[in-house]
Motif scaffolding. Structure first.
Motif, PDB file in Angstrom:
ATOM      1  N   SER A  57       0.676  -1.197  -0.073  1.00  0.00           N
ATOM      2  CA  SER A  57      -0.185  -0.021   0.055  1.00  0.00           C
ATOM      3  C   SER A  57       0.726   1.283   0.002  1.00  0.00           C
ATOM      4  CB  SER A  57      -0.937   0.100   1.295  1.00  0.00           C
ATOM      5  OG  SER A  57      -1.879  -0.992   1.126  1.00  0.00           O
ATOM      6  N   THR A  58       2.092   1.308   0.822  1.00  0.00           N
ATOM      7  CA  THR A  58       2.811   2.542   0.768  1.00  0.00           C
ATOM      8  C   THR A  58       3.541   2.520  -0.466  1.00  0.00           C
ATOM      9  OG1 THR A  58       3.069   2.095   3.051  1.00  0.00           O
ATOM     10  CG2 THR A  58       4.853   3.392   1.879  1.00  0.00           C
ATOM     11  N   ASN A  60       1.638   6.707  -6.916  1.00  0.00           N
ATOM     12  CA  ASN A  60       0.653   7.484  -7.438  1.00  0.00           C
ATOM     13  C   ASN A  60       0.910   8.957  -6.988  1.00  0.00           C
ATOM     14  OD1 ASN A  60      -2.711   8.119  -6.456  1.00  0.00           O
ATOM     15  ND2 ASN A  60      -1.988   7.841  -8.500  1.00  0.00           N
ATOM     16  N   LEU A  61       1.414   9.122  -5.922  1.00  0.00           N
ATOM     17  CA  LEU A  61       1.514  10.830  -5.511  1.00  0.00           C
ATOM     18  C   LEU A  61       2.870  11.263  -6.288  1.00  0.00           C
ATOM     19  CD1 LEU A  61       1.531  10.458  -1.663  1.00  0.00           C
ATOM     20  CD2 LEU A  61      -0.211  11.309  -3.241  1.00  0.00           C
ATOM     21  N   ARG A 107      -0.997  15.258   6.524  1.00  0.00           N
ATOM     22  CA  ARG A 107      -1.357  15.715   5.141  1.00  0.00           C
ATOM     23  C   ARG A 107      -3.102  15.817   4.906  1.00  0.00           C
ATOM     24  NH1 ARG A 107       2.869  17.415   5.396  1.00  0.00           N
ATOM     25  NH2 ARG A 107       4.722  17.241   4.051  1.00  0.00           N
ATOM     26  N   ASP A 108      -3.558  16.279   4.336  1.00  0.00           N
ATOM     27  CA  ASP A 108      -4.982  16.330   3.819  1.00  0.00           C
ATOM     28  C   ASP A 108      -5.304  15.107   2.877  1.00  0.00           C
ATOM     29  OD1 ASP A 108      -7.912  16.563   3.777  1.00  0.00           O
ATOM     30  OD2 ASP A 108      -7.773  18.610   3.216  1.00  0.00           O
ATOM     31  N   PHE A 109      -5.261  13.985   3.347  1.00  0.00           N
ATOM     32  CA  PHE A 109      -5.220  12.866   2.238  1.00  0.00           C
ATOM     33  C   PHE A 109      -6.506  12.908   1.468  1.00  0.00           C
ATOM     34  CE2 PHE A 109      -5.880  10.839   6.305  1.00  0.00           C
ATOM     35  CZ  PHE A 109      -7.292  10.381   6.000  1.00  0.00           C
ATOM     36  N   ALA A 110      -7.750  13.758   2.089  1.00  0.00           N
ATOM     37  CA  ALA A 110      -9.033  13.680   1.541  1.00  0.00           C
ATOM     38  C   ALA A 110      -8.715  14.449  -0.066  1.00  0.00           C
ATOM     39  CB  ALA A 110      -9.822  14.332   2.178  1.00  0.00           C
ATOM     40  N   THR A 149      -7.657   9.966  -6.538  1.00  0.00           N
ATOM     41  CA  THR A 149      -8.619   8.788  -5.949  1.00  0.00           C
ATOM     42  C   THR A 149      -8.087   7.513  -5.863  1.00  0.00           C
ATOM     43  OG1 THR A 149     -10.247  10.208  -7.513  1.00  0.00           O
ATOM     44  CG2 THR A 149     -10.714   7.924  -6.869  1.00  0.00           C
ATOM     45  N   PHE A 150      -7.111   7.170  -6.546  1.00  0.00           N
ATOM     46  CA  PHE A 150      -6.526   5.904  -6.113  1.00  0.00           C
ATOM     47  C   PHE A 150      -6.249   5.484  -4.823  1.00  0.00           C
ATOM     48  CE2 PHE A 150      -2.573   3.244  -6.375  1.00  0.00           C
ATOM     49  CZ  PHE A 150      -3.480   1.730  -6.588  1.00  0.00           C
ATOM     50  N   SER A 151      -5.140   6.806  -4.535  1.00  0.00           N
ATOM     51  CA  SER A 151      -4.495   6.701  -3.133  1.00  0.00           C
ATOM     52  C   SER A 151      -5.729   6.977  -1.870  1.00  0.00           C
ATOM     53  CB  SER A 151      -3.667   8.105  -2.890  1.00  0.00           C
ATOM     54  OG  SER A 151      -2.652   7.882  -3.906  1.00  0.00           O
TER      55      SER A 151
END
Length: 285
Positions: A84-85, A91-92, A123-126, A130-132
Motif C-alpha cells: 500500500s505504501t 501514485n503521489l 496531510r489532508d489525504f482527502a 482517487t486511487f490513493s
C-alpha cells in the motif's frame, strides 16, 4: 519523542496514544504541528508495532524468532503495509508530482496510521488522487492483526475468508476433493471459519445501515460511506467534508448518535453487542 523537539507532556501523550492506536493529539494541527520527519517516522514504526498481535511480541521477547517470522498473519500484515505504501507513493509521484522522499514519508505514515486505525494525519489525504484515497479506504476496512489494539475486520479474519473462498472454488472444480484450511500449519476448525463469515456479514450490515442513516444529511456518498466505515473500524477521519482536516460537527444529532453506537460496536466487537441489543436477550429466551 522528547529528543525531537517535543515537550515531555507531548511526548508522553503521543506515546500512549500511538501504542493504544488512539490517535489523540494535544495540538489542533496534529502531528503536522511539530514539522519533524523524525517524529513522523517514530510514530510510523510504533503504530505499525501496535497493530501486531501482542502475543507475537511476547514470543519475540522470549526469543522465539522462528515462531514470529513464520506467522502468516504478520507476514500478510507487513505485505499489505509495504504494498500500500509503494502504491500510494507511486501514485503521489506520478499524478501529483510530489518529491519521492516526501511521498515515501507521507505514504508510509498514512498507510500505517490508517490500517492500525490510529487516525493520525500530517496531510489532508482527502485531497489526494482517487486511487490513493481508495487504498486508504480499503485499509480502514482491513484493520490490524488480531490481539492488537487496532480495529477493523482484522487481518486474521480476512486471511480465513480468503482461504475459505479458495477452498470453495476448489470444491466446485473438484467436488470429491476433501480439503481443510490451515493457519500457521494448524488445521482451523469449521466453527472458527463460520464465525469469521458471520462477523463479516454483521460488519457489512452495520456499515450499510450506518451509511444509509448518514446519507439523510445529504452530504454525499463519499462522506456517508467513509463516516460509517471510519467509525465502525474506529479509525477517526473520513473523506470529503469529513476528512482529516475537518470534523463531524456538520452532522445532525441523529447521525452523531448513530455513529456513536457504531463506534461502540466496532470497539467492543460486533457480536456480543448485537446479542445484547437483541430483544430475545431481554425477554430471557
Amino acid at each position: 519523542y522528547h529528543f525531537c523537539g517535543m515537550s515531555l507532556f507531548d511526548a508522553v501523550n503521543h506515546g500512549f496514544s500511538t501504542i493504544a492506536t488512539g490517535g489523540f493529539s494535544v495540538r489542533n494541527a496534529g502531528i503536522a504541528a511539530y514539522g519533524s520527519d523524525a517524529v513522523v517516522w517514530i510514530i510510523t514504526v510504533f503504530t505499525f508495532l501496535a497493530g501486531v498481535n501482542f502475543g507475537l511480541m511476547f514470543a519475540l521477547l522470549c526469543g522465539k524468532w522462528r515462531q514470529v517470522l513464520h506467522n502468516e498473519e504478520l507476514r500478510i500484515y507487513f505485505g499489505i503495509v509495504l504494498a500500500s505504501t509503494a502504491l500510494i507513493c507511486l501514485n503521489l509521484c506520478l499524478q501529483n508530482g510530489a518529491p519521492v522522499g516526501q511521498s515515501i514519508t507521507d505514504a508510509a505514515f498514512q498507510v500505517t496510521t490508517i490500517i492500525t486505525t490510529t487516525g493520525y494525519a500530517t496531510r489532508d489525504f482527502a485531497l489526494w488522487p482517487t486511487f490513493s484515497r481508495c487504498v486508504l479506504v480499503a485499509l480502514m476496512y482491513v484493520g490490524g492483526c488480531a490481539g492488537s489494539t487496532a480495529g477493523g475486520m482484522k487481518v486474521s479474519r480476512l486471511l480465513l475468508l480468503v482461504k475459505s473462498l479458495r477452498r470453495d472454488l476448489q470444491r466446485i472444480l473438484h467436488p470429491n476433493r476433501v480439503s481443510v484450511i490451515k493457519i500457521d500449519g494448524q488445521v482451523t476448525e469449521e466453527r472458527v471459519i463460520t464465525s469469521a463469515h458471520t462477523f463479516q456479514v454483521a460488519y457489512l450490515l452495520v456499515l450499510i445501515a450506518g451509511t444509509l442513516i448518514i446519507a439523510r444529511d445529504d452530504l454525499g456518498f463519499t462522506e456517508s460511506l467513509t463516516a460509517s466505515l471510519t467509525c465502525i473500524s474506529n479509525v477517526g477521519p473520513g473523506l470529503g467534508l469529513l476528512g482529516p482536516m475537518a470534523n463531524f460537527g456538520i452532522l445532525s444529532d441523529l447521525s452523531k448518535y448513530v455513529l456513536s453506537l457504531v463506534m461502540l460496536m466496532g470497539r467492543l466487537e460486533l457480536m456480543p453487542l448485537l446479542v445484547l441489543l437483541s430483544p430475545a436477550t431481554w425477554r430471557g429466551k
